[in-house]
Write a protein that holds these residues in place. Structure first.
Motif, PDB file in Angstrom:
ATOM      1  N   ILE A   2       0.869  -1.177   0.000  1.00 45.13           N
ATOM      2  CA  ILE A   2       0.000   0.000   0.000  1.00 45.13           C
ATOM      3  C   ILE A   2       0.908   1.229   0.000  1.00 45.13           C
ATOM      4  N   ARG A   3       0.856   1.985  -1.076  1.00 45.34           N
ATOM      5  CA  ARG A   3       1.691   3.189  -1.208  1.00 45.34           C
ATOM      6  C   ARG A   3       0.993   4.375  -0.575  1.00 45.34           C
ATOM      7  N   TRP A   4       1.711   5.120   0.208  1.00 48.98           N
ATOM      8  CA  TRP A   4       1.221   6.289   0.932  1.00 48.98           C
ATOM      9  C   TRP A   4       1.522   7.525   0.102  1.00 48.98           C
ATOM     10  N   LYS A   5       0.507   8.302  -0.258  1.00 45.16           N
ATOM     11  CA  LYS A   5       0.668   9.421  -1.186  1.00 45.16           C
ATOM     12  C   LYS A   5       0.449  10.787  -0.530  1.00 45.16           C
ATOM     13  N   LEU A   6       0.717  10.893   0.779  1.00 47.83           N
ATOM     14  CA  LEU A   6       0.516  12.171   1.460  1.00 47.83           C
ATOM     15  C   LEU A   6       1.328  13.279   0.802  1.00 47.83           C
ATOM     16  N   ASN A   7       2.563  12.993   0.450  1.00 48.55           N
ATOM     17  CA  ASN A   7       3.415  14.006  -0.169  1.00 48.55           C
ATOM     18  C   ASN A   7       2.777  14.561  -1.435  1.00 48.55           C
ATOM     19  N   GLU A   8       2.249  13.677  -2.274  1.00 49.66           N
ATOM     20  CA  GLU A   8       1.628  14.099  -3.528  1.00 49.66           C
ATOM     21  C   GLU A   8       0.365  14.923  -3.288  1.00 49.66           C
ATOM     22  N   VAL A  15      -0.482  22.518   0.484  1.00 49.92           N
ATOM     23  CA  VAL A  15      -0.520  22.601   1.945  1.00 49.92           C
ATOM     24  C   VAL A  15       0.905  22.397   2.447  1.00 49.92           C
ATOM     25  N   ARG A  16       1.374  23.316   3.275  1.00 49.21           N
ATOM     26  CA  ARG A  16       2.733  23.240   3.817  1.00 49.21           C
ATOM     27  C   ARG A  16       2.775  22.359   5.064  1.00 49.21           C
ATOM     28  N   ASN A  17       3.964  21.842   5.361  1.00 50.75           N
ATOM     29  CA  ASN A  17       4.151  21.050   6.578  1.00 50.75           C
ATOM     30  C   ASN A  17       3.671  21.812   7.797  1.00 50.75           C
ATOM     31  N   TYR A  32       6.833  16.000   8.309  1.00 46.06           N
ATOM     32  CA  TYR A  32       7.904  15.708   7.357  1.00 46.06           C
ATOM     33  C   TYR A  32       8.107  14.200   7.238  1.00 46.06           C
ATOM     34  N   ARG A  33       8.165  13.504   8.372  1.00 46.17           N
ATOM     35  CA  ARG A  33       8.353  12.047   8.352  1.00 46.17           C
ATOM     36  C   ARG A  33       7.168  11.348   7.694  1.00 46.17           C
ATOM     37  N   LEU A  34       5.947  11.828   7.951  1.00 41.34           N
ATOM     38  CA  LEU A  34       4.769  11.234   7.311  1.00 41.34           C
ATOM     39  C   LEU A  34       4.801  11.421   5.793  1.00 41.34           C
ATOM     40  N   ARG A  35       5.334  12.528   5.350  1.00 43.29           N
ATOM     41  CA  ARG A  35       5.389  12.805   3.906  1.00 43.29           C
ATOM     42  C   ARG A  35       6.439  11.985   3.195  1.00 43.29           C
ATOM     43  N   LYS A  36       7.520  11.652   3.869  1.00 46.31           N
ATOM     44  CA  LYS A  36       8.674  11.051   3.198  1.00 46.31           C
ATOM     45  C   LYS A  36       8.633   9.534   3.122  1.00 46.31           C
TER      46      LYS A  36
END
Length: 79
Positions: A2-8, A15-17, A32-36
């Motif tokens: 399951i790929r996490w696409k929060l960054n995209e 929306v900024r960190n 930042y960690r959730l996005r990466k």
């Protein structure tokens, strides 16, 4: 996987960190960690709800199923 696409999703919605961190009551480093990460992190339902509320999105927009080698082998064995 399951790929996490929060960054995209955050990039698309601009929306900024800092903004997500403030809305969720967490640190910018946590965002930042959730996005990466590429694989879906362990999240409490309340945290996922908060992310969806702030980003005005559905959980499915944050997730994508990507078959990996193990999935293909298991599927071939079933057929």
């Amino acid at each position: 996987m399951i790929r996490w696409k929060l960054n995209e999703v955050m990039a698309r919605k601009r929306v900024r960190n800092k903004d997500l961190a403030e809305a969720l009551g967490i640190t910018e480093n946590s965002v930042y960690r959730l996005r990466k990460v590429d694989e879906m992190p362990r999240l409490a339902p309340e945290r996922l709800n908060g992310i969806c509320r702030v980003l005005k999105c559905q959980p499915g927009e944050l997730l994508e199923y990507v078959p990996d080698d193990g999935d293909n082998k298991a599927q071939a064995a079933v057929v």
